[in-house]
Scaffold this motif. Sequence first.
Motif, PDB file in Angstrom:
ATOM      1  N   ASN A  90     -72.364 -30.226  59.881  1.00 44.53           N
ATOM      2  CA  ASN A  90     -72.924 -31.564  59.689  1.00 44.53           C
ATOM      3  C   ASN A  90     -71.855 -32.636  59.458  1.00 44.53           C
ATOM      4  O   ASN A  90     -72.115 -33.822  59.636  1.00 44.53           O
ATOM      5  CB  ASN A  90     -73.880 -31.502  58.482  1.00 44.53           C
ATOM      6  CG  ASN A  90     -74.519 -32.818  58.173  1.00 44.53           C
ATOM      7  OD1 ASN A  90     -73.909 -33.644  57.506  1.00 44.53           O
ATOM      8  ND2 ASN A  90     -75.719 -33.046  58.669  1.00 44.53           N
ATOM      9  N   GLY A  91     -70.673 -32.216  58.982  1.00 42.40           N
ATOM     10  CA  GLY A  91     -69.623 -33.191  58.682  1.00 42.40           C
ATOM     11  C   GLY A  91     -69.698 -33.730  57.276  1.00 42.40           C
ATOM     12  O   GLY A  91     -68.905 -34.568  56.858  1.00 42.40           O
ATOM     13  N   LYS A  92     -70.679 -33.252  56.479  1.00 47.97           N
ATOM     14  CA  LYS A  92     -70.813 -33.787  55.121  1.00 47.97           C
ATOM     15  C   LYS A  92     -69.810 -33.122  54.180  1.00 47.97           C
ATOM     16  O   LYS A  92     -69.397 -31.976  54.419  1.00 47.97           O
ATOM     17  CB  LYS A  92     -72.233 -33.623  54.596  1.00 47.97           C
ATOM     18  CG  LYS A  92     -72.636 -32.243  54.222  1.00 47.97           C
ATOM     19  CD  LYS A  92     -74.037 -32.227  53.625  1.00 47.97           C
ATOM     20  CE  LYS A  92     -75.060 -32.889  54.500  1.00 47.97           C
ATOM     21  NZ  LYS A  92     -76.433 -32.724  54.056  1.00 47.97           N
ATOM     22  N   PRO A  93     -69.396 -33.828  53.113  1.00 43.68           N
ATOM     23  CA  PRO A  93     -68.444 -33.233  52.171  1.00 43.68           C
ATOM     24  C   PRO A  93     -68.971 -31.905  51.626  1.00 43.68           C
ATOM     25  O   PRO A  93     -70.157 -31.807  51.271  1.00 43.68           O
ATOM     26  CB  PRO A  93     -68.362 -34.272  51.053  1.00 43.68           C
ATOM     27  CG  PRO A  93     -68.794 -35.549  51.669  1.00 43.68           C
ATOM     28  CD  PRO A  93     -69.789 -35.194  52.733  1.00 43.68           C
ATOM     29  N   ILE A  94     -68.070 -30.946  51.537  1.00 43.41           N
ATOM     30  CA  ILE A  94     -68.502 -29.627  51.060  1.00 43.41           C
ATOM     31  C   ILE A  94     -69.040 -29.725  49.629  1.00 43.41           C
ATOM     32  O   ILE A  94     -69.965 -28.999  49.255  1.00 43.41           O
ATOM     33  CB  ILE A  94     -67.362 -28.590  51.196  1.00 43.41           C
ATOM     34  CG1 ILE A  94     -67.936 -27.191  50.970  1.00 43.41           C
ATOM     35  CG2 ILE A  94     -66.185 -28.883  50.277  1.00 43.41           C
ATOM     36  CD1 ILE A  94     -67.081 -26.075  51.505  1.00 43.41           C
ATOM     37  N   SER A  95     -68.498 -30.667  48.854  1.00 40.20           N
ATOM     38  CA  SER A  95     -68.969 -30.796  47.467  1.00 40.20           C
ATOM     39  C   SER A  95     -70.446 -31.231  47.455  1.00 40.20           C
ATOM     40  O   SER A  95     -71.226 -30.790  46.606  1.00 40.20           O
ATOM     41  CB  SER A  95     -68.118 -31.808  46.700  1.00 40.20           C
ATOM     42  OG  SER A  95     -68.173 -33.055  47.364  1.00 40.20           O
ATOM     43  N   LEU A  96     -70.830 -32.069  48.412  1.00 40.60           N
ATOM     44  CA  LEU A  96     -72.231 -32.522  48.479  1.00 40.60           C
ATOM     45  C   LEU A  96     -73.140 -31.364  48.907  1.00 40.60           C
ATOM     46  O   LEU A  96     -74.216 -31.155  48.335  1.00 40.60           O
ATOM     47  CB  LEU A  96     -72.345 -33.685  49.474  1.00 40.60           C
ATOM     48  CG  LEU A  96     -73.684 -34.407  49.535  1.00 40.60           C
ATOM     49  CD1 LEU A  96     -73.992 -35.098  48.209  1.00 40.60           C
ATOM     50  CD2 LEU A  96     -73.707 -35.435  50.666  1.00 40.60           C
ATOM     51  N   ALA A 275     -74.159 -42.327  50.399  1.00 38.93           N
ATOM     52  CA  ALA A 275     -74.271 -40.870  50.299  1.00 38.93           C
ATOM     53  C   ALA A 275     -74.404 -40.274  51.700  1.00 38.93           C
ATOM     54  O   ALA A 275     -75.147 -40.799  52.534  1.00 38.93           O
ATOM     55  CB  ALA A 275     -75.490 -40.508  49.451  1.00 38.93           C
ATOM     56  N   ASN A 276     -73.676 -39.210  51.936  1.00 44.93           N
ATOM     57  CA  ASN A 276     -73.710 -38.535  53.251  1.00 44.93           C
ATOM     58  C   ASN A 276     -73.487 -39.539  54.386  1.00 44.93           C
ATOM     59  O   ASN A 276     -74.164 -39.508  55.410  1.00 44.93           O
ATOM     60  CB  ASN A 276     -75.055 -37.796  53.431  1.00 44.93           C
ATOM     61  CG  ASN A 276     -75.007 -36.771  54.550  1.00 44.93           C
ATOM     62  OD1 ASN A 276     -73.942 -36.248  54.883  1.00 44.93           O
ATOM     63  ND2 ASN A 276     -76.142 -36.490  55.144  1.00 44.93           N
ATOM     64  N   SER A 277     -72.526 -40.459  54.165  1.00 49.49           N
ATOM     65  CA  SER A 277     -72.205 -41.510  55.159  1.00 49.49           C
ATOM     66  C   SER A 277     -73.423 -42.343  55.535  1.00 49.49           C
ATOM     67  O   SER A 277     -73.576 -42.782  56.685  1.00 49.49           O
ATOM     68  CB  SER A 277     -71.626 -40.894  56.446  1.00 49.49           C
ATOM     69  OG  SER A 277     -70.457 -40.203  56.156  1.00 49.49           O
ATOM     70  N   GLY A 278     -74.297 -42.557  54.572  1.00 48.33           N
ATOM     71  CA  GLY A 278     -75.499 -43.369  54.838  1.00 48.33           C
ATOM     72  C   GLY A 278     -76.539 -42.634  55.666  1.00 48.33           C
ATOM     73  O   GLY A 278     -77.527 -43.227  56.093  1.00 48.33           O
ATOM     74  N   GLN A 279     -76.330 -41.338  55.869  1.00 44.58           N
ATOM     75  CA  GLN A 279     -77.254 -40.569  56.718  1.00 44.58           C
ATOM     76  C   GLN A 279     -78.279 -39.815  55.868  1.00 44.58           C
ATOM     77  O   GLN A 279     -78.460 -38.611  56.015  1.00 44.58           O
ATOM     78  CB  GLN A 279     -76.464 -39.600  57.597  1.00 44.58           C
ATOM     79  CG  GLN A 279     -75.455 -40.286  58.504  1.00 44.58           C
ATOM     80  CD  GLN A 279     -74.521 -39.292  59.177  1.00 44.58           C
ATOM     81  OE1 GLN A 279     -74.458 -39.238  60.383  1.00 44.58           O
ATOM     82  NE2 GLN A 279     -73.801 -38.511  58.410  1.00 44.58           N
ATOM     83  N   GLY A 311     -62.541 -38.379  54.188  1.00 49.06           N
ATOM     84  CA  GLY A 311     -61.587 -37.324  54.530  1.00 49.06           C
ATOM     85  C   GLY A 311     -62.233 -36.115  55.154  1.00 49.06           C
ATOM     86  O   GLY A 311     -63.435 -36.114  55.483  1.00 49.06           O
ATOM     87  N   ASP A 312     -61.418 -35.084  55.311  1.00 55.37           N
ATOM     88  CA  ASP A 312     -61.866 -33.812  55.870  1.00 55.37           C
ATOM     89  C   ASP A 312     -63.010 -33.278  55.002  1.00 55.37           C
ATOM     90  O   ASP A 312     -62.837 -33.083  53.796  1.00 55.37           O
ATOM     91  CB  ASP A 312     -60.674 -32.840  55.848  1.00 55.37           C
ATOM     92  CG  ASP A 312     -60.990 -31.522  56.552  1.00 55.37           C
ATOM     93  OD1 ASP A 312     -62.178 -31.154  56.633  1.00 55.37           O
ATOM     94  OD2 ASP A 312     -60.033 -30.865  56.988  1.00 55.37           O
ATOM     95  N   PRO A 313     -64.181 -33.052  55.576  1.00 55.47           N
ATOM     96  CA  PRO A 313     -65.320 -32.608  54.761  1.00 55.47           C
ATOM     97  C   PRO A 313     -65.059 -31.313  54.003  1.00 55.47           C
ATOM     98  O   PRO A 313     -65.692 -31.066  52.965  1.00 55.47           O
ATOM     99  CB  PRO A 313     -66.439 -32.390  55.781  1.00 55.47           C
ATOM    100  CG  PRO A 313     -66.007 -33.044  57.034  1.00 55.47           C
ATOM    101  CD  PRO A 313     -64.528 -33.227  56.996  1.00 55.47           C
ATOM    102  N   GLN A 319     -65.177 -37.662  49.498  1.00 57.77           N
ATOM    103  CA  GLN A 319     -66.465 -38.257  49.109  1.00 57.77           C
ATOM    104  C   GLN A 319     -67.278 -38.687  50.319  1.00 57.77           C
ATOM    105  O   GLN A 319     -68.482 -38.795  50.252  1.00 57.77           O
ATOM    106  CB  GLN A 319     -66.220 -39.470  48.204  1.00 57.77           C
ATOM    107  CG  GLN A 319     -65.672 -39.072  46.842  1.00 57.77           C
ATOM    108  CD  GLN A 319     -65.293 -40.292  46.036  1.00 57.77           C
ATOM    109  OE1 GLN A 319     -64.450 -41.084  46.450  1.00 57.77           O
ATOM    110  NE2 GLN A 319     -65.925 -40.451  44.892  1.00 57.77           N
ATOM    111  N   GLN A 320     -66.600 -38.971  51.418  1.00 59.84           N
ATOM    112  CA  GLN A 320     -67.340 -39.288  52.647  1.00 59.84           C
ATOM    113  C   GLN A 320     -66.698 -38.550  53.817  1.00 59.84           C
ATOM    114  O   GLN A 320     -65.501 -38.690  54.061  1.00 59.84           O
ATOM    115  CB  GLN A 320     -67.352 -40.795  52.911  1.00 59.84           C
ATOM    116  CG  GLN A 320     -68.286 -41.126  54.058  1.00 59.84           C
ATOM    117  CD  GLN A 320     -68.337 -42.606  54.386  1.00 59.84           C
ATOM    118  OE1 GLN A 320     -68.800 -43.416  53.586  1.00 59.84           O
ATOM    119  NE2 GLN A 320     -67.855 -42.955  55.566  1.00 59.84           N
ATOM    120  N   GLY A 321     -67.489 -37.735  54.484  1.00 56.31           N
ATOM    121  CA  GLY A 321     -66.961 -36.922  55.578  1.00 56.31           C
ATOM    122  C   GLY A 321     -67.144 -37.609  56.918  1.00 56.31           C
ATOM    123  O   GLY A 321     -67.033 -38.830  57.027  1.00 56.31           O
ATOM    124  N   ALA A 322     -67.433 -36.786  57.936  1.00 59.40           N
ATOM    125  CA  ALA A 322     -67.613 -37.329  59.294  1.00 59.40           C
ATOM    126  C   ALA A 322     -69.085 -37.637  59.516  1.00 59.40           C
ATOM    127  O   ALA A 322     -69.955 -37.078  58.855  1.00 59.40           O
ATOM    128  CB  ALA A 322     -67.149 -36.297  60.308  1.00 59.40           C
TER     129      ALA A 322
END
Length: 480
Positions: A90-96, A275-279, A311-313, A319-322
């Motif tokens: 998904n490209g979301k941060p692993i922490s999320l 959050a989640n790049s606005g997605q 950065g790299d998810p 805090q914000q991935g792809a």
Amino acid sequence: MKISHYINGQLVEPSSDAYLDNIEPATGKVYSQVADGDARDVDRAVAAAEAAFERWSKMPAAARSGILMKIADLIDARADELARAESIDNGKPISLARTLDIPRAAKNLRHFATAILHTHTETHVTDGVALNYTLRQPRGVCGLISPWNLPLYLLTWKVAPALAFGNTAIAKPSEITPMTAFLFSQICIDAGLPPGVLNIVHGLGAKVGAAITAHPKITTISFTGGTVTGREVAKTCAPMFKKVALEMGGKNPTIVFADADMEKVVAGSVQAAFANSGQVCLCGSRVFVERSIYDEFVRRFAEAASRLRVGDPLEPDTQQGAMVSRAQLEKTMYYVDLARQEGGRILCGGERPKAVNERCRDGYFYLPTVITDLGVSCRVNREEIFGPVATIIPFDDEAQVVEYANATDYGLAASVWTQNLPRAHRLAEQIQSGTVWINCWLVRDLRVPFGGMKQSGLGREGGEEAMRFFTEPKNVCVGT
Ligand code: NAP
């Protein structure tokens, strides 16, 4: 690696023998293949679900509950693997993924697995002539269609109540993020879920999703996704009189009054916007701020947004991935260009980051973007972007901000920040949305009704609403 369907308790190849590329958004590279399902696979899945229905629906609630609890335990046991898979997919941060998506998936299972041990049905005594009672029966084979933004969280939000109340199901995850659904099918096998109770058919919406909504033996459709797709689903289901729940898009307002706690509201509204790049369908992408604190708020909000670590998810402090796909990135860039044409002022972001790291050189990244000076009724402020873009607009009084908040076709969620509680309650009554948060955002209690008004939704999920949706109430009237 190949992601296969889960049909009749087994991982199986697609009828077409064809697979689609599955791309890692952070790198832009293909990293696995997902089954390119079609109507033939849906037919196989429906046959399995039909065959499993009799036994599953008659199984004592405690036995069904036990299997669903076992699935939840296995999600917990494999949480790190699932979070990593979701972050890559998904490209979301692993922490999320680790703190929100995966724990919530287990929670969805536990919530409904235990709810069925405590439900009751109604009885009405009719003037000494009859006793009425309500039987709540499962509806049969359900179609569960979910999007890419919270893949396992939303898949299990549908699977858990459907199965708990005795239905069998065909689920279709988004083909853009199929990996956690695939791992989930392995978990269902390991947990001993009887074959055919849940079937997962992967592939394109236009083929698999459309075949599910059109299938005459699927009586019930729970859909989460965009409003345009929801309209197609509704069109197919209406003449077949299917029971349908539609959870669709949002263009949610965040409303900030001058008396709000500035520290808290900046932190809360930045999280709500990005959050989640606005997605996230619930993201607050339109921020309305009382004029007396507008300048200070805008400065602090833009500062906080530009400090978010893009950065790299897979890095733990990202805090914000792809963004999930090239299409979603291009949609975001289109709307930021449109904002410029509509007279918007870009305070931060408005472009892709220069470099994330070598691994992510070709990934779909976009900087958190804050825009001011746009009118309430321009397209950027009415249409869902689903990217890391927030607009800020000043308001003068309560009546005006209610009008602003309601000035879209959507009505999913809102958050209101003020210390004046009577005012907050007044606004909650007047804002047209399925959820209103007061001095918080994304606090979710699984017992409450969840869904949208206007073009954000039809029907409600969650708690008792889910029981009503996934069961058929039958009145039995006994003369006395
Ligand atoms: P989408 O394009 O509408 O897709 C949602 C699901 O429907 C996917 O599995 C998709 O498959 C499938 N689909 C596509 N065409 C179909 C058809 N003709 N018949 C049946 N199914 C079809 O939405 P998305 O882009 O994945 O997700 C983003 C949207 O979901 C946003 O608008 C967001 O606001 C909304 N959303 C709403 C909520 C809520 O609770 N209200 C929650 C999360 C997201 P493919 O992926 O293979 O096309």
